[in-house]
Design a protein around this motif. Structure first.
Motif, PDB file in Angstrom:
ATOM      1  N   GLU A 129       0.824  -1.209   0.000  1.00 23.84           N
ATOM      2  CA  GLU A 129       0.000   0.000   0.000  1.00 23.84           C
ATOM      3  C   GLU A 129       0.862   1.265   0.000  1.00 23.84           C
ATOM      4  O   GLU A 129       0.445   2.305  -0.531  1.00 23.84           O
ATOM      5  CB  GLU A 129      -0.972  -0.035   1.179  1.00 23.84           C
ATOM      6  CG  GLU A 129      -1.996  -1.151   1.009  1.00 23.84           C
ATOM      7  CD  GLU A 129      -3.116  -1.127   2.034  1.00 23.84           C
ATOM      8  OE1 GLU A 129      -3.090  -0.246   2.911  1.00 23.84           O
ATOM      9  OE2 GLU A 129      -4.005  -2.003   1.947  1.00 23.84           O
ATOM     10  N   ASP A 130       2.070   1.172   0.545  1.00 21.64           N
ATOM     11  CA  ASP A 130       2.997   2.300   0.429  1.00 21.64           C
ATOM     12  C   ASP A 130       3.351   2.549  -1.037  1.00 21.64           C
ATOM     13  O   ASP A 130       3.429   3.694  -1.494  1.00 21.64           O
ATOM     14  CB  ASP A 130       4.269   2.037   1.232  1.00 21.64           C
ATOM     15  CG  ASP A 130       4.062   2.200   2.735  1.00 21.64           C
ATOM     16  OD1 ASP A 130       3.042   2.806   3.125  1.00 21.64           O
ATOM     17  OD2 ASP A 130       4.910   1.704   3.502  1.00 21.64           O
ATOM     18  N   ASP A 177       0.308   4.081  -2.707  1.00 21.18           N
ATOM     19  CA  ASP A 177       0.220   5.494  -2.316  1.00 21.18           C
ATOM     20  C   ASP A 177       1.189   6.333  -3.144  1.00 21.18           C
ATOM     21  O   ASP A 177       0.867   7.452  -3.565  1.00 21.18           O
ATOM     22  CB  ASP A 177       0.526   5.665  -0.824  1.00 21.18           C
ATOM     23  CG  ASP A 177      -0.578   5.120   0.069  1.00 21.18           C
ATOM     24  OD1 ASP A 177      -1.713   4.976  -0.419  1.00 21.18           O
ATOM     25  OD2 ASP A 177      -0.294   4.822   1.245  1.00 21.18           O
ATOM     26  N   HIS A 178       2.375   5.786  -3.370  1.00 17.32           N
ATOM     27  CA  HIS A 178       3.386   6.516  -4.145  1.00 17.32           C
ATOM     28  C   HIS A 178       2.960   6.666  -5.606  1.00 17.32           C
ATOM     29  O   HIS A 178       3.193   7.726  -6.220  1.00 17.32           O
ATOM     30  CB  HIS A 178       4.729   5.783  -4.066  1.00 17.32           C
ATOM     31  CG  HIS A 178       5.827   6.448  -4.847  1.00 17.32           C
ATOM     32  ND1 HIS A 178       6.422   7.618  -4.438  1.00 17.32           N
ATOM     33  CD2 HIS A 178       6.421   6.104  -6.030  1.00 17.32           C
ATOM     34  CE1 HIS A 178       7.337   7.974  -5.325  1.00 17.32           C
ATOM     35  NE2 HIS A 178       7.354   7.076  -6.304  1.00 17.32           N
TER      36      HIS A 178
END
Length: 508
Positions: free
Chosen positions: A481-482, A485-486
């Protein structure tokens, strides 16, 4: 005070480019809803939208010196065409900054009107920031789509026409809301002349920036906005429109995608014209108001604000219309996996039109059937059917308002994932509908995780939607999810969605 706008509206020179549009008596709708319903036909303007009124009012008041330096605007469609028409009439140069996601038909329309198009960014905010920078660097006048006194006055001429054309004060007037310029202009005039008329703003429920501001008592920015009604996809209501609206507007109603689709059909049946989603928004709000209040015999009017929609979107709109009218329901039913079970199930449904039936063998004991069927609007028909099915031994779940079910599952019913599939997480993602956008998403994910499911279907909109399954262990989910998000595309975790679990998840 809103009264200060009256003279500015009366003095607006909009009729040098705009026409006084008619009020259409919607006979079929009036009969069905038992009220006197009228439509203000701004879709009949030369650019099929009201936006040229505000753009021309603003630009006609600039003076020759500023016009000679040129104008610039940011828009994904209707405002862009309004500025281009005004620039041609006033013999000035216009630059329109449009997001890279803008459909080609709208880009071509602006170019054909003589404006220079600059494509920049994936959203209106990106385009607007770039336009403001160009204006600052090169000296053009920036023409804001809604947060400007002269633009608001130009849109207010619609209210002036309604007062002149309708034989008596309306009981309620419904106006679509994006940034608030149209609602502010119309409300400033109508509230002054017809103080007893209820003026009601209507927003998409996934872009309700005015409702947010009204609830908080101050303007605030939505973290994200839905894009189906792209003409009203605004994250924050304008400062000047909000100042007027809070003094003149009775309430704000929100409408869903399905309700807008149903309103598009209503307008077509009464006028034989096809409104864009934002163009049908006010009528969707009118219908909700009638249902909520139970009013009869009232004089109600909705502004049809535009008709600029891609032909490709009609497929999606027609799919969602019946649900929006509460005439279709989507249910998931567990049926015994044995000879004759489908026939018995259809008998249990009774003499009812089945609009969709999806099934694939997945289990030796029970089958999950995805069914679309007709229901009677405005009553408890679906609840009655569910009880009838329960008494005959069936378990039915209502999927009518499950977006994953309607956008993806109904096109993917094909059995569960194999027993060997582990750690699948499912995400719904929106990405800009332009070349390279999907590749950017997949490249951003890299090769760290395996994609176990993928569904994408083009709906002719500025943004595409995908449903993706990714095999990722518990310790890796935060890392995944990081990365998402990026990448920056809006997404939501749908692993717990009931429609996914029933039709696509790991085999039971």
């Amino acid at each position: 005070m809103p009264q200060s706008y009256i003279k500015s509206i009366l003095d607006a020179r909009v009729y040098e480019v705009a026409r006084e549009t008619p009020i259409h008596e919607a006979g079929l709708l009036s009969k069905r809803l038992d009220n006197n319903i009228c439509l203000k036909r701004e879709d009949l303007q030369s650019i099929f939208s009201f936006k040229l009124r505000g753009a021309y009012c603003k630009m006609s008041r600039l003076g020759r010196e500023r016009l000679d330096r040129g104008v610039i605007a940011a828009s994904a469609g209707n405002h862009a065409q309004g500025v281009a028409v005004a620039a041609r009439k006033l013999n000035t140069k216009a630059i329109i900054v449009m997001p890279l996601t803008t459909p080609g038909i709208k880009v071509d329309a602006v170019r054909n009107l003589g404006a220079r198009v600059v494509l920049h960014g994936d959203s209106y905010d990106d385009a607007a920031a770039h336009a403001v920078k160009i204006a600052s660097d090169e000296g053009q006048t920036y023409v804001h789509p809604f947060d400007d006194r002269d633009v608001i006055a130009g849109q207010g001429t619609i209210g002036m026409e309604i007062v002149r054309q309708h034989p008596s004060p309306l009981d309620a007037l419904f106006v679509p809301v994006g940034g608030g310029g149209l609602l502010a202009g119309v409300a400033a005039y109508v509230s002054y002349v017809w103080p007893d008329t209820r003026i009601i703003g209507v927003e998409p429920e996934d872009a309700a920036c005015l409702q947010l501001a009204m609830n908080k008592g101050r303007r605030d920015k939505l973290p994200e906005v839905g894009l189906f009604a792209d003409g009203c996809a605004v994250a924050q209501v304008g400062k000047e429109p909000f100042r007027i609206i809070r003094e003149t507007v009775s309430e704000v109603i929100t409408a869903s995608t399905d309700e807008m689709c149903a309103a598009i059909k209503d307008i077509f049946e009464d006028t034989r014209s096809i409104a864009e989603p934002a163009g049908a928004l006010a009528l969707a709000g009118l219908k909700k108001y009638v249902e909520r209040e139970g009013v009869q015999g009232r004089d109600l009017l909705a502004i049809v604000s535009g008709a600029n929609t891609n032909f490709d979107r009609l497929r999606y709109i027609s799919e969602r219309t019946e649900i929006g009218e509460n005439r279709e329901a989507v249910i998931s039913v567990a049926v015994p996996e044995c000879p004759g079970s489908f026939k018995r199930f259809c008998s249990a449904l009774g003499r009812r039109n089945i609009t969709e039936f999806n099934y694939r063998y997945a289990d030796t004991d029970m089958a999950q059937v995805f069914v679309g069927l007709s229901v009677t609007p405005g009553g408890d028909d679906l609840a009655t059917l569910a009880e009838r099915l329960r008494k005959r031994g069936y378990t039915a779940e209502d999927m009518t308002h499950n977006e994953v079910a309607k956008l993806h599952i109904r096109h993917m019913v094909g059995g569960h994932a194999p027993l060997g599939l582990r750690d699948e997480r499912v995400y719904r993602v929106e990405f800009p509908e332009r070349p390279g956008a999907l590749l950017r998403f997949l490249s951003g994910l890299g090769q760290r995780w395996n994609i176990s499911m993928f569904h994408y279907r083009n709906h002719g909109a500025a943004y595409g939607r995908i449903l993706i399954g990714i095999q990722v262990g518990k310790t890796e989910r935060r890392a995944l999810e990081d990365v998402m998000d990026h990448i920056g595309y809006p997404y939501s975790d749908e692993t717990g969605n009931r429609a996914y679990q029933l039709y696509l998840g790991g085999a039971a």
